[in-house]
Design a protein around this motif. Structure first.
Motif, PDB file in Angstrom:
ATOM      1  N   LYS A   1       7.478  -6.449  -0.799  1.00 17.83           N
ATOM      2  CA  LYS A   1       6.870  -7.140  -1.938  1.00 17.83           C
ATOM      3  C   LYS A   1       6.810  -8.649  -1.712  1.00 17.83           C
ATOM      4  O   LYS A   1       6.130  -9.347  -2.435  1.00 17.83           O
ATOM      5  CB  LYS A   1       7.630  -6.839  -3.229  1.00 17.83           C
ATOM      6  CG  LYS A   1       7.302  -5.496  -3.815  1.00 17.83           C
ATOM      7  CD  LYS A   1       5.856  -5.450  -4.243  1.00 17.83           C
ATOM      8  CE  LYS A   1       5.611  -4.469  -5.346  1.00 17.83           C
ATOM      9  NZ  LYS A   1       4.261  -4.560  -5.862  1.00 17.83           N
TER      10      LYS A   1
ATOM     11  N   TYR B   1      -5.216   4.745  -8.011  1.00 19.16           N
ATOM     12  CA  TYR B   1      -5.159   3.329  -7.656  1.00 19.16           C
ATOM     13  C   TYR B   1      -6.400   2.926  -6.881  1.00 19.16           C
ATOM     14  O   TYR B   1      -6.985   3.727  -6.154  1.00 19.16           O
ATOM     15  CB  TYR B   1      -3.952   3.043  -6.751  1.00 19.16           C
ATOM     16  CG  TYR B   1      -2.636   3.269  -7.413  1.00 19.16           C
ATOM     17  CD1 TYR B   1      -1.990   2.242  -8.074  1.00 19.16           C
ATOM     18  CD2 TYR B   1      -2.041   4.528  -7.394  1.00 19.16           C
ATOM     19  CE1 TYR B   1      -0.776   2.459  -8.703  1.00 19.16           C
ATOM     20  CE2 TYR B   1      -0.831   4.752  -8.017  1.00 19.16           C
ATOM     21  CZ  TYR B   1      -0.216   3.712  -8.673  1.00 19.16           C
ATOM     22  OH  TYR B   1       0.985   3.929  -9.300  1.00 19.16           O
TER      23      TYR B   1
ATOM     24  N   VAL C   1      -7.124   0.380  -3.862  1.00 18.60           N
ATOM     25  CA  VAL C   1      -6.332  -0.301  -2.840  1.00 18.60           C
ATOM     26  C   VAL C   1      -7.265  -1.155  -1.979  1.00 18.60           C
ATOM     27  O   VAL C   1      -8.282  -0.673  -1.490  1.00 18.60           O
ATOM     28  CB  VAL C   1      -5.587   0.709  -1.931  1.00 18.60           C
ATOM     29  CG1 VAL C   1      -4.763  -0.023  -0.877  1.00 18.60           C
ATOM     30  CG2 VAL C   1      -4.715   1.640  -2.759  1.00 18.60           C
TER      31      VAL C   1
ATOM     32  N   ASP D   1      -3.217  -4.549  -1.602  1.00 18.17           N
ATOM     33  CA  ASP D   1      -3.157  -4.801  -3.048  1.00 18.17           C
ATOM     34  C   ASP D   1      -3.474  -3.508  -3.782  1.00 18.17           C
ATOM     35  O   ASP D   1      -4.567  -2.951  -3.639  1.00 18.17           O
ATOM     36  CB  ASP D   1      -4.152  -5.898  -3.434  1.00 18.17           C
ATOM     37  CG  ASP D   1      -3.758  -7.241  -2.868  1.00 18.17           C
ATOM     38  OD1 ASP D   1      -2.648  -7.706  -3.176  1.00 18.17           O
ATOM     39  OD2 ASP D   1      -4.549  -7.825  -2.105  1.00 18.17           O
ATOM     40  N   TRP D   2      -2.485  -3.022  -4.557  1.00 19.74           N
ATOM     41  CA  TRP D   2      -2.614  -1.779  -5.309  1.00 19.74           C
ATOM     42  C   TRP D   2      -2.806  -2.114  -6.789  1.00 19.74           C
ATOM     43  O   TRP D   2      -1.975  -2.805  -7.381  1.00 19.74           O
ATOM     44  CB  TRP D   2      -1.355  -0.936  -5.150  1.00 19.74           C
ATOM     45  CG  TRP D   2      -1.244  -0.299  -3.803  1.00 19.74           C
ATOM     46  CD1 TRP D   2      -1.133  -0.928  -2.600  1.00 19.74           C
ATOM     47  CD2 TRP D   2      -1.237   1.086  -3.522  1.00 19.74           C
ATOM     48  NE1 TRP D   2      -1.059  -0.018  -1.586  1.00 19.74           N
ATOM     49  CE2 TRP D   2      -1.117   1.232  -2.119  1.00 19.74           C
ATOM     50  CE3 TRP D   2      -1.316   2.223  -4.308  1.00 19.74           C
ATOM     51  CZ2 TRP D   2      -1.081   2.481  -1.504  1.00 19.74           C
ATOM     52  CZ3 TRP D   2      -1.260   3.462  -3.694  1.00 19.74           C
ATOM     53  CH2 TRP D   2      -1.154   3.580  -2.312  1.00 19.74           C
ATOM     54  N   THR D   3      -3.901  -1.587  -7.349  1.00 18.02           N
ATOM     55  CA  THR D   3      -4.216  -1.808  -8.760  1.00 18.02           C
ATOM     56  C   THR D   3      -4.436  -0.455  -9.415  1.00 18.02           C
ATOM     57  O   THR D   3      -5.143   0.392  -8.863  1.00 18.02           O
ATOM     58  CB  THR D   3      -5.514  -2.652  -8.891  1.00 18.02           C
ATOM     59  OG1 THR D   3      -5.358  -3.848  -8.136  1.00 18.02           O
ATOM     60  CG2 THR D   3      -5.797  -2.995 -10.335  1.00 18.02           C
ATOM     61  N   ARG D   4      -3.834  -0.242 -10.579  1.00 16.29           N
ATOM     62  CA  ARG D   4      -4.033   1.016 -11.313  1.00 16.29           C
ATOM     63  C   ARG D   4      -5.513   1.164 -11.630  1.00 16.29           C
ATOM     64  O   ARG D   4      -6.170   0.217 -12.040  1.00 16.29           O
ATOM     65  CB  ARG D   4      -3.288   0.971 -12.618  1.00 16.29           C
ATOM     66  CG  ARG D   4      -2.020   1.759 -12.824  1.00 16.29           C
ATOM     67  CD  ARG D   4      -1.800   2.973 -12.083  1.00 16.29           C
ATOM     68  NE  ARG D   4      -1.522   4.084 -12.974  1.00 16.29           N
ATOM     69  CZ  ARG D   4      -1.240   5.280 -12.536  1.00 16.29           C
ATOM     70  NH1 ARG D   4      -1.194   5.546 -11.268  1.00 16.29           N
ATOM     71  NH2 ARG D   4      -1.013   6.236 -13.363  1.00 16.29           N
ATOM     72  N   SER D   5      -6.038   2.364 -11.433  1.00 17.36           N
ATOM     73  CA  SER D   5      -7.441   2.649 -11.692  1.00 17.36           C
ATOM     74  C   SER D   5      -7.553   4.100 -12.134  1.00 17.36           C
ATOM     75  O   SER D   5      -7.401   5.011 -11.307  1.00 17.36           O
ATOM     76  CB  SER D   5      -8.266   2.406 -10.422  1.00 17.36           C
ATOM     77  OG  SER D   5      -9.617   2.719 -10.637  1.00 17.36           O
TER      78      SER D   5
ATOM     79  N   THR E   1       2.151  -0.906  -7.829  1.00 10.42           N
ATOM     80  CA  THR E   1       1.148  -1.918  -8.133  1.00 10.42           C
ATOM     81  C   THR E   1       1.539  -3.272  -7.573  1.00 10.42           C
ATOM     82  O   THR E   1       2.707  -3.566  -7.351  1.00 10.42           O
ATOM     83  CB  THR E   1       0.908  -2.036  -9.647  1.00 10.42           C
ATOM     84  OG1 THR E   1       2.130  -2.370 -10.288  1.00 10.42           O
ATOM     85  CG2 THR E   1       0.350  -0.750 -10.226  1.00 10.42           C
ATOM     86  N   GLY E   2       0.519  -4.068  -7.332  1.00 15.35           N
ATOM     87  CA  GLY E   2       0.738  -5.418  -6.822  1.00 15.35           C
ATOM     88  C   GLY E   2       0.478  -5.507  -5.332  1.00 15.35           C
ATOM     89  O   GLY E   2      -0.060  -4.588  -4.709  1.00 15.35           O
ATOM     90  N   ARG E   3       0.880  -6.623  -4.782  1.00 18.18           N
ATOM     91  CA  ARG E   3       0.651  -6.890  -3.353  1.00 18.18           C
ATOM     92  C   ARG E   3       1.848  -6.453  -2.529  1.00 18.18           C
ATOM     93  O   ARG E   3       2.997  -6.705  -2.868  1.00 18.18           O
ATOM     94  CB  ARG E   3       0.396  -8.373  -3.134  1.00 18.18           C
ATOM     95  CG  ARG E   3       0.289  -8.725  -1.635  1.00 18.18           C
ATOM     96  CD  ARG E   3      -0.354 -10.039  -1.397  1.00 18.18           C
ATOM     97  NE  ARG E   3      -1.784  -9.870  -1.648  1.00 18.18           N
ATOM     98  CZ  ARG E   3      -2.668 -10.828  -1.513  1.00 18.18           C
ATOM     99  NH1 ARG E   3      -2.306 -12.034  -1.145  1.00 18.18           N
ATOM    100  NH2 ARG E   3      -3.946 -10.601  -1.762  1.00 18.18           N
TER     101      ARG E   3
ATOM    102  N   THR F   1       4.795   2.798 -11.158  1.00 23.01           N
ATOM    103  CA  THR F   1       4.580   1.395 -11.536  1.00 23.01           C
ATOM    104  C   THR F   1       5.028   0.445 -10.432  1.00 23.01           C
ATOM    105  O   THR F   1       4.537  -0.675 -10.341  1.00 23.01           O
ATOM    106  CB  THR F   1       5.321   1.045 -12.843  1.00 23.01           C
ATOM    107  OG1 THR F   1       6.715   1.329 -12.672  1.00 23.01           O
ATOM    108  CG2 THR F   1       4.771   1.821 -14.023  1.00 23.01           C
TER     109      THR F   1
END
Length: 185
Positions: free
Chosen positions: A152, A79, A81, A71-75, A48-50, A45
């Motif tokens: 971050k 992820y 990216v 930028d990491w987004t759960r997929s 995730t985010g920038r 967790t």
């Protein structure tokens, strides 16, 4: 977001490091003979985010790359990216790399395979160390050629940055070879 990213993907992942790193991996640079094994388990967790690129070893894909982010987004089980770089200045022309990332070591979750250009290019990136409480991570390529310091926040305090750079040195990389790209303030 070395956040150098892809096979020499860009940087973050590096934060921004991953994208530009994609093609740069093919040109060796002075660094550790082999990347050290990741030190700690990564809580997924926290990915995730920038992520902002603070420092990197030079690589061809990130030449003149400023304000790099990842930028990491759960997929699904991994992820998505998106690595972004600004050419020449933090407000310069935007260059973007997209990748899919999956953890390849369920025990520590510190090794990721990124697939770029629809799977045409693949590169592993290892999170060699991280300090969640300080908001940074050190990412490298398995061969030890590239390393990135990602954060971050767009800037790290001088004290925290010094600690992270000292850790990069402990991991076997020469801090004198690092580039410190401009970042958005």
């Amino acid at each position: 977001m070395q956040t150098r990213f892809p096979r020499r993907a860009a940087g973050l992942f590096a934060p921004a490091a991953l994208g530009a790193a994609l093609l740069a991996l093919t040109a060796p640079t002075p660094a550790a003979a082999k990347a050290p094994e990741p030190a700690n388990r990564v809580e997924l967790t926290s990915m995730t985010g920038r992520w902002y690129e603070v420092a990197r070893t030079p690589n061809a894909m990130q030449k003149a790359c400023e304000a790099a982010t990842a930028d990491w987004t759960r997929s699904g089980s991994g992820y998505s990216v998106v690595q972004t770089c600004r050419r020449g200045a933090p407000d310069g022309p935007k260059k973007e790399w997209k990748a899919n990332a999956t953890s390849v070591d369920p025990e520590k979750n510190a090794k990721f395979k990124l697939s770029f250009f629809g799977g045409v290019m693949n590169q592993e990136y290892w999170i060699l160390d991280h300090r969640t409480d300080q908001g940074w991570l050190i990412m490298g390529t398995p061969g030890g050629n590239y390393v990135w310091l990602l954060s971050k926040a767009p800037q790290l305090s001088a004290a925290v940055r010094s600690q992270a750079i000292a850790r990069i040195k402990q991991l076997g990389y020469d801090p004198a070879t690092l580039e410190f790209p401009q970042q958005v303030k």
